[in-house]
Design a protein around this motif. Sequence first.
Motif, mmCIF file in Angstrom:
data_model
loop_
_atom_site.group_PDB
_atom_site.id
_atom_site.type_symbol
_atom_site.label_atom_id
_atom_site.label_comp_id
_atom_site.label_asym_id
_atom_site.label_seq_id
_atom_site.Cartn_x
_atom_site.Cartn_y
_atom_site.Cartn_z
ATOM 1 N N GLU A 1 -4.651 10.712 -7.246
ATOM 2 C CA GLU A 1 -4.694 10.754 -5.784
ATOM 3 C C GLU A 1 -4.372 9.400 -5.175
ATOM 4 O O GLU A 1 -3.651 9.315 -4.169
ATOM 5 C CB GLU A 1 -6.074 11.229 -5.340
ATOM 6 C CG GLU A 1 -6.349 12.693 -5.654
ATOM 7 C CD GLU A 1 -7.758 13.122 -5.287
ATOM 8 O OE1 GLU A 1 -8.579 12.226 -4.964
ATOM 9 O OE2 GLU A 1 -8.046 14.338 -5.312
ATOM 10 N N THR B 1 -6.797 3.700 9.020
ATOM 11 C CA THR B 1 -7.508 4.894 8.580
ATOM 12 C C THR B 1 -7.336 5.986 9.628
ATOM 13 O O THR B 1 -7.043 5.697 10.797
ATOM 14 C CB THR B 1 -9.017 4.614 8.400
ATOM 15 O OG1 THR B 1 -9.658 4.641 9.672
ATOM 16 C CG2 THR B 1 -9.255 3.265 7.737
ATOM 17 N N TYR C 1 -1.070 -2.798 -1.306
ATOM 18 C CA TYR C 1 -1.736 -1.552 -1.689
ATOM 19 C C TYR C 1 -2.394 -1.752 -3.044
ATOM 20 O O TYR C 1 -2.068 -2.673 -3.796
ATOM 21 C CB TYR C 1 -0.766 -0.366 -1.707
ATOM 22 C CG TYR C 1 0.265 -0.390 -2.816
ATOM 23 C CD1 TYR C 1 0.083 0.365 -3.977
ATOM 24 C CD2 TYR C 1 1.428 -1.153 -2.699
ATOM 25 C CE1 TYR C 1 1.030 0.349 -4.988
ATOM 26 C CE2 TYR C 1 2.377 -1.171 -3.699
ATOM 27 C CZ TYR C 1 2.176 -0.422 -4.849
ATOM 28 O OH TYR C 1 3.110 -0.440 -5.850
ATOM 29 N N ARG D 1 4.099 4.740 2.728
ATOM 30 C CA ARG D 1 2.677 4.961 2.957
ATOM 31 C C ARG D 1 2.389 6.379 3.426
ATOM 32 O O ARG D 1 3.143 6.960 4.186
ATOM 33 C CB ARG D 1 2.151 3.958 3.977
ATOM 34 C CG ARG D 1 2.157 2.536 3.451
ATOM 35 C CD ARG D 1 1.818 1.578 4.567
ATOM 36 N NE ARG D 1 1.624 0.240 4.042
ATOM 37 C CZ ARG D 1 1.460 -0.822 4.805
ATOM 38 N NH1 ARG D 1 1.487 -0.708 6.101
ATOM 39 N NH2 ARG D 1 1.283 -2.013 4.268
ATOM 40 N N ARG D 2 1.240 6.879 2.973
ATOM 41 C CA ARG D 2 0.762 8.175 3.413
ATOM 42 C C ARG D 2 -0.615 7.985 4.008
ATOM 43 O O ARG D 2 -1.220 6.931 3.849
ATOM 44 C CB ARG D 2 0.711 9.139 2.226
ATOM 45 C CG ARG D 2 2.078 9.320 1.567
ATOM 46 C CD ARG D 2 1.994 10.255 0.392
ATOM 47 N NE ARG D 2 3.272 10.362 -0.289
ATOM 48 C CZ ARG D 2 3.478 11.101 -1.355
ATOM 49 N NH1 ARG D 2 2.487 11.814 -1.853
ATOM 50 N NH2 ARG D 2 4.662 11.134 -1.920
ATOM 51 N N PRO D 3 -1.150 8.962 4.687
ATOM 52 C CA PRO D 3 -2.449 8.794 5.339
ATOM 53 C C PRO D 3 -3.543 8.412 4.356
ATOM 54 O O PRO D 3 -3.575 8.882 3.227
ATOM 55 C CB PRO D 3 -2.715 10.191 5.941
ATOM 56 C CG PRO D 3 -1.360 10.784 6.106
ATOM 57 C CD PRO D 3 -0.542 10.266 4.964
ATOM 58 N N VAL D 4 -4.440 7.534 4.795
ATOM 59 C CA VAL D 4 -5.564 7.128 3.966
ATOM 60 C C VAL D 4 -6.554 8.289 3.858
ATOM 61 O O VAL D 4 -6.835 8.956 4.849
ATOM 62 C CB VAL D 4 -6.274 5.910 4.592
ATOM 63 C CG1 VAL D 4 -7.454 5.471 3.722
ATOM 64 C CG2 VAL D 4 -5.289 4.777 4.771
ATOM 65 N N PRO D 5 -7.078 8.577 2.664
ATOM 66 C CA PRO D 5 -8.069 9.646 2.543
ATOM 67 C C PRO D 5 -9.249 9.395 3.471
ATOM 68 O O PRO D 5 -9.720 8.267 3.618
ATOM 69 C CB PRO D 5 -8.500 9.550 1.075
ATOM 70 C CG PRO D 5 -7.347 8.891 0.393
ATOM 71 C CD PRO D 5 -6.788 7.929 1.391
ATOM 72 N N GLN E 1 -0.674 8.651 -5.475
ATOM 73 C CA GLN E 1 0.115 9.470 -4.558
ATOM 74 C C GLN E 1 -0.065 9.022 -3.121
ATOM 75 O O GLN E 1 0.871 9.109 -2.314
ATOM 76 C CB GLN E 1 -0.284 10.939 -4.707
ATOM 77 C CG GLN E 1 0.134 11.562 -6.024
ATOM 78 C CD GLN E 1 -0.453 12.949 -6.233
ATOM 79 O OE1 GLN E 1 -1.225 13.434 -5.396
ATOM 80 N NE2 GLN E 1 -0.122 13.585 -7.344
ATOM 81 N N ASP E 2 -1.256 8.556 -2.765
ATOM 82 C CA ASP E 2 -1.568 8.144 -1.392
ATOM 83 C C ASP E 2 -2.126 6.725 -1.382
ATOM 84 O O ASP E 2 -3.311 6.521 -1.143
ATOM 85 C CB ASP E 2 -2.594 9.094 -0.773
ATOM 86 C CG ASP E 2 -2.078 10.514 -0.692
ATOM 87 O OD1 ASP E 2 -0.995 10.705 -0.112
ATOM 88 O OD2 ASP E 2 -2.744 11.425 -1.213
ATOM 89 N N MET F 1 -3.407 3.271 -0.288
ATOM 90 C CA MET F 1 -3.992 2.886 0.992
ATOM 91 C C MET F 1 -3.259 1.692 1.591
ATOM 92 O O MET F 1 -3.093 0.672 0.941
ATOM 93 C CB MET F 1 -5.466 2.544 0.795
ATOM 94 C CG MET F 1 -6.316 3.757 0.514
ATOM 95 S SD MET F 1 -8.051 3.349 0.228
ATOM 96 C CE MET F 1 -7.937 2.573 -1.367
#
Length: 315
Positions: free
Chosen positions: A258, A288, A244, A23-27, A261-262, A264
Amino acid sequence: MTSNQAVFPEVDMEQPAAKAPKRRPVPLHLIAILTAFATLGVAAIAMAAPASAATNPTPASAPADPGQTTHVDIHMDASLGGLNFGSITMQAKLGTTSYSASSTIRTEGITDHLFKTVYNLKTEGTRGSKQMQTAKYYSFSHSDDDKQQVDMTYGPNGLPLVAAQPAYDNSARVTATARHLKNSIDPLSAMIVPVATPSAEACNRRIPVYDGRRRYDFVMSFERMSPLEDRKGYSGPAVRCEAYLRPIAGYKRKSIREMRQDPMPITVWLVPVEGADALVPARIEVSTPIGRMVARSTRFTVSKANPSQAALSGQ
């Protein structure tokens, strides 16, 4: 290949669900946050274009269910960073061969001052061994300035026929092909998992979801057994799933890149509907950068009716 045709690899629907990627940060934008709830049908058209009311087509309904019907009534309060964000209600009738459900989602509290919105969703269809199968789906959203209505009917070939008002302009979006859409289901039906008891089996799945414009996979994987104790809502056994959203079509290419790549991060607690051989969410959480969004059950009731009682009550 046309200019708006998909440029991403096709998804093999027969492959087992994969583990969620790292997981990467949520936009940091509200549409992305709402999309996470859209995944399970609690805001299925949060990113829809402005619209107005439309004429409802008249597709054939799902076949009548000869067996006992289980009714479930769920109310959730949603908060973001501890502040009231909105509410979600869902009522479902689950039979042995068919089902129907409706849901209302509305923003509340401080959110109303930013983007006051109400969503109304309805669905009905038949029960499958691995997932529900939509027969017809209806969604309507309205805010201070915009409205959007979508009517969707699935034919015997497993492909949906969509009527949206106003019509969507998909010229700049990746085209959803028949392969993408065949045997997909609507976001509200995706909330109902035809598994009798909380288990790893319930989580380890990929649900092909289509809301009339966007086609995405909701990919879940087992995390752990995690009972819930919501004082006013559901208390009992539950399975906690990591999830996700994987966009397939109906999005702009940049958005697909996007979001892949990221992805949620979403956490879902699935709980049993007694007597219905089905699981539904009783809690949903989305991490978030501005806080944790939590939808927690404050009412969870189950009742039963046989066919004659349902007929007398008009249900």
